[in-house]
Design a protein around this motif. Structure first.
Motif, PDB file in Angstrom:
ATOM      1  N   PHE A 244       0.849  -1.187   0.000  1.00 40.41           N
ATOM      2  CA  PHE A 244       0.000   0.000   0.000  1.00 40.41           C
ATOM      3  C   PHE A 244       0.887   1.240   0.000  1.00 40.41           C
ATOM      4  N   LEU A 245       0.585   2.149  -0.922  1.00 44.61           N
ATOM      5  CA  LEU A 245       1.377   3.359  -1.109  1.00 44.61           C
ATOM      6  C   LEU A 245       0.490   4.579  -0.924  1.00 44.61           C
ATOM      7  N   VAL A 246       0.917   5.505  -0.083  1.00 41.01           N
ATOM      8  CA  VAL A 246       0.152   6.717   0.178  1.00 41.01           C
ATOM      9  C   VAL A 246       0.760   7.873  -0.619  1.00 41.01           C
ATOM     10  N   PHE A 247      -0.089   8.518  -1.422  1.00 40.91           N
ATOM     11  CA  PHE A 247       0.327   9.655  -2.238  1.00 40.91           C
ATOM     12  C   PHE A 247      -0.612  10.834  -1.999  1.00 40.91           C
ATOM     13  N   PRO A 248      -0.149  12.059  -2.261  1.00 36.85           N
ATOM     14  CA  PRO A 248      -1.084  13.183  -2.305  1.00 36.85           C
ATOM     15  C   PRO A 248      -2.163  12.915  -3.354  1.00 36.85           C
ATOM     16  N   ALA A 249      -3.369  13.388  -3.086  1.00 33.55           N
ATOM     17  CA  ALA A 249      -4.494  13.087  -3.968  1.00 33.55           C
ATOM     18  C   ALA A 249      -4.275  13.592  -5.390  1.00 33.55           C
ATOM     19  N   ASP A 250      -3.453  14.634  -5.555  1.00 32.49           N
ATOM     20  CA  ASP A 250      -3.220  15.187  -6.889  1.00 32.49           C
ATOM     21  C   ASP A 250      -1.944  14.638  -7.525  1.00 32.49           C
ATOM     22  N   SER A 251      -1.397  13.573  -6.978  1.00 28.40           N
ATOM     23  CA  SER A 251      -0.179  12.982  -7.527  1.00 28.40           C
ATOM     24  C   SER A 251      -0.430  12.408  -8.916  1.00 28.40           C
ATOM     25  N   PRO A 252       0.565  12.488  -9.804  1.00 27.81           N
ATOM     26  CA  PRO A 252       0.420  11.852 -11.122  1.00 27.81           C
ATOM     27  C   PRO A 252       0.124  10.356 -11.014  1.00 27.81           C
ATOM     28  N   ALA A 253       0.650   9.698  -9.988  1.00 29.31           N
ATOM     29  CA  ALA A 253       0.381   8.270  -9.811  1.00 29.31           C
ATOM     30  C   ALA A 253      -1.093   8.029  -9.517  1.00 29.31           C
ATOM     31  N   VAL A 254      -1.682   8.880  -8.691  1.00 27.85           N
ATOM     32  CA  VAL A 254      -3.107   8.751  -8.373  1.00 27.85           C
ATOM     33  C   VAL A 254      -3.954   9.021  -9.611  1.00 27.85           C
ATOM     34  N   ARG A 255      -3.587  10.040 -10.384  1.00 28.29           N
ATOM     35  CA  ARG A 255      -4.349  10.346 -11.601  1.00 28.29           C
ATOM     36  C   ARG A 255      -4.278   9.186 -12.582  1.00 28.29           C
ATOM     37  N   ALA A 256      -3.089   8.581 -12.711  1.00 29.33           N
ATOM     38  CA  ALA A 256      -2.948   7.460 -13.636  1.00 29.33           C
ATOM     39  C   ALA A 256      -3.804   6.278 -13.196  1.00 29.33           C
ATOM     40  N   ALA A 257      -3.815   5.995 -11.885  1.00 36.15           N
ATOM     41  CA  ALA A 257      -4.628   4.881 -11.375  1.00 36.15           C
ATOM     42  C   ALA A 257      -6.110   5.175 -11.527  1.00 36.15           C
ATOM     43  N   THR A 258      -6.499   6.435 -11.374  1.00 37.12           N
ATOM     44  CA  THR A 258      -7.903   6.820 -11.523  1.00 37.12           C
ATOM     45  C   THR A 258      -8.366   6.665 -12.963  1.00 37.12           C
ATOM     46  N   HIS A 259      -7.545   7.105 -13.898  1.00 38.60           N
ATOM     47  CA  HIS A 259      -7.912   7.030 -15.306  1.00 38.60           C
ATOM     48  C   HIS A 259      -7.928   5.586 -15.799  1.00 38.60           C
ATOM     49  N   ALA A 260      -7.096   4.742 -15.186  1.00 36.75           N
ATOM     50  CA  ALA A 260      -7.060   3.345 -15.619  1.00 36.75           C
ATOM     51  C   ALA A 260      -8.336   2.612 -15.243  1.00 36.75           C
ATOM     52  N   GLN A 261      -8.933   3.006 -14.113  1.00 28.15           N
ATOM     53  CA  GLN A 261     -10.166   2.396 -13.607  1.00 28.15           C
ATOM     54  C   GLN A 261     -10.041   0.872 -13.575  1.00 28.15           C
ATOM     55  N   ASP A 262     -10.847   0.162 -14.359  1.00 27.32           N
ATOM     56  CA  ASP A 262     -10.840  -1.294 -14.297  1.00 27.32           C
ATOM     57  C   ASP A 262      -9.743  -1.931 -15.159  1.00 27.32           C
ATOM     58  N   ASP A 263      -9.058  -1.120 -15.940  1.00 26.23           N
ATOM     59  CA  ASP A 263      -7.968  -1.667 -16.754  1.00 26.23           C
ATOM     60  C   ASP A 263      -6.752  -1.931 -15.871  1.00 26.23           C
ATOM     61  N   GLU A 264      -5.943  -2.875 -16.288  1.00 27.36           N
ATOM     62  CA  GLU A 264      -4.740  -3.181 -15.531  1.00 27.36           C
ATOM     63  C   GLU A 264      -3.692  -2.094 -15.788  1.00 27.36           C
ATOM     64  N   LEU A 265      -3.178  -1.512 -14.704  1.00 25.68           N
ATOM     65  CA  LEU A 265      -2.126  -0.497 -14.803  1.00 25.68           C
ATOM     66  C   LEU A 265      -0.841  -1.086 -14.223  1.00 25.68           C
ATOM     67  N   ASN A 266       0.111  -1.330 -15.097  1.00 27.78           N
ATOM     68  CA  ASN A 266       1.381  -1.898 -14.648  1.00 27.78           C
ATOM     69  C   ASN A 266       2.237  -0.821 -13.989  1.00 27.78           C
ATOM     70  N   ALA A 267       2.962  -1.209 -12.963  1.00 29.48           N
ATOM     71  CA  ALA A 267       3.841  -0.278 -12.262  1.00 29.48           C
ATOM     72  C   ALA A 267       4.964  -1.057 -11.591  1.00 29.48           C
ATOM     73  N   VAL A 268       6.056  -0.349 -11.329  1.00 27.97           N
ATOM     74  CA  VAL A 268       7.208  -0.940 -10.642  1.00 27.97           C
ATOM     75  C   VAL A 268       7.595  -0.025  -9.488  1.00 27.97           C
ATOM     76  N   LEU A 269       7.701  -0.596  -8.308  1.00 30.36           N
ATOM     77  CA  LEU A 269       8.203   0.134  -7.149  1.00 30.36           C
ATOM     78  C   LEU A 269       9.693  -0.154  -7.023  1.00 30.36           C
ATOM     79  N   GLU A 270      10.513   0.893  -7.171  1.00 30.23           N
ATOM     80  CA  GLU A 270      11.965   0.741  -7.067  1.00 30.23           C
ATOM     81  C   GLU A 270      12.426   1.342  -5.745  1.00 30.23           C
ATOM     82  N   ILE A 271      13.108   0.544  -4.960  1.00 27.86           N
ATOM     83  CA  ILE A 271      13.590   0.973  -3.649  1.00 27.86           C
ATOM     84  C   ILE A 271      15.111   1.007  -3.681  1.00 27.86           C
TER      85      ILE A 271
END
Length: 229
Positions: free
Chosen positions: A47-74
């Motif tokens: 679970f990742l917490v971002f500001p509501a206006d983060s580009p990551a949040v916008r991308a996840a919102t626009h993807a909706q039910d589609d699969e959105l691939n992502a990589v967490l690099e630490i």
């Protein structure tokens, strides 16, 4: 030795810097894709917490039910000043969705379901199965490691340098003026980086794995006493 899954889980639950990479997301600055907080769920999801206006949040919102691939690099950086300071990296790739039920004022929680993971650190490079990551346990010293290493380096430098006495012929080949920096510590032991004419790491294993800071104090005294003899 900790397993690859345990090492990856430790990095995720540490304070190491992390960035979320979303293919096709252009124009976002790196700091905008750094989560404010991260945690691991019961099934191994991150679970990742971002500001509501983060580009990551916008991308996840626009993807909706589609699969959105992502990589967490630490990226794991040693909390003490030492040559070759990056200790390792971990990559967790999977599918990103929103968790609106967990949203906070001004914040949104994103869920990364892990499909595959890998780690490349001081122990080596390994693949990690999602099932193993889900059941792994982070090292019990992870919350205190930075403070512990900084304390060892600043207050117990002489004792750390004395550990070269435990290296046999290898320790004899280190020059008298070479530095000894505690670069990593976990429940199994201490890793020290000796620098000077030569630069190498040495592991000093505890008699048995420690479970907390109190047991660590005893284990460290045992190491220092052995070096003094």
């Amino acid at each position: 030795m900790p397993s690859a899954a345990e090492r990856t889980r430790t990095l995720v639950q540490s304070t190491c810097s992390a960035v979320l990479i979303i293919p096709g997301l252009d124009g976002a600055l790196p700091y905008q894709l750094m989560p404010d907080h991260r945690s691991v769920g019961p099934d191994g999801e991150v679970f990742l917490v971002f500001p509501a206006d983060s580009p990551a949040v916008r991308a996840a919102t626009h993807a909706q039910d589609d699969e959105l691939n992502a990589v967490l690099e630490i990226t794991d950086v040693a909390p003490v000043s030492v040559p070759h300071r990056i200790r390792g990296r971990a990559w967790l790739s999977g599918w990103l969705t929103r968790e609106p039920d967990q949203a906070e004022p001004g914040r949104m929680v994103l869920r990364l379901e892990i499909g595959e993971a890998c780690v490349d650190d001081l122990w080596g490079a390994d693949q990690v199965e999602p099932e193993d990551f889900a059941t792994a346990v982070a090292d019990p010293l992870v919350e205190h490691e930075a403070e512990l290493l900084q304390h060892l380096h600043s207050a117990h430098g002489a004792e750390v340098r004395s550990l070269r006495e435990l290296l046999g012929e290898r320790g004899e080949r280190t020059t008298a003026g070479s530095a000894a920096v505690p670069v990593a510590i976990d429940r199994f032991g201490l890793r020290v980086r000796f620098t000077g004419v030569q630069c190498f790491d040495a592991r000093f294993d505890f008699p048995e794995p420690v479970r907390d800071v109190n047991e660590l104090r005893y284990a460290m005294h045992t190491l220092f006493d052995a070096a003094a003899r």
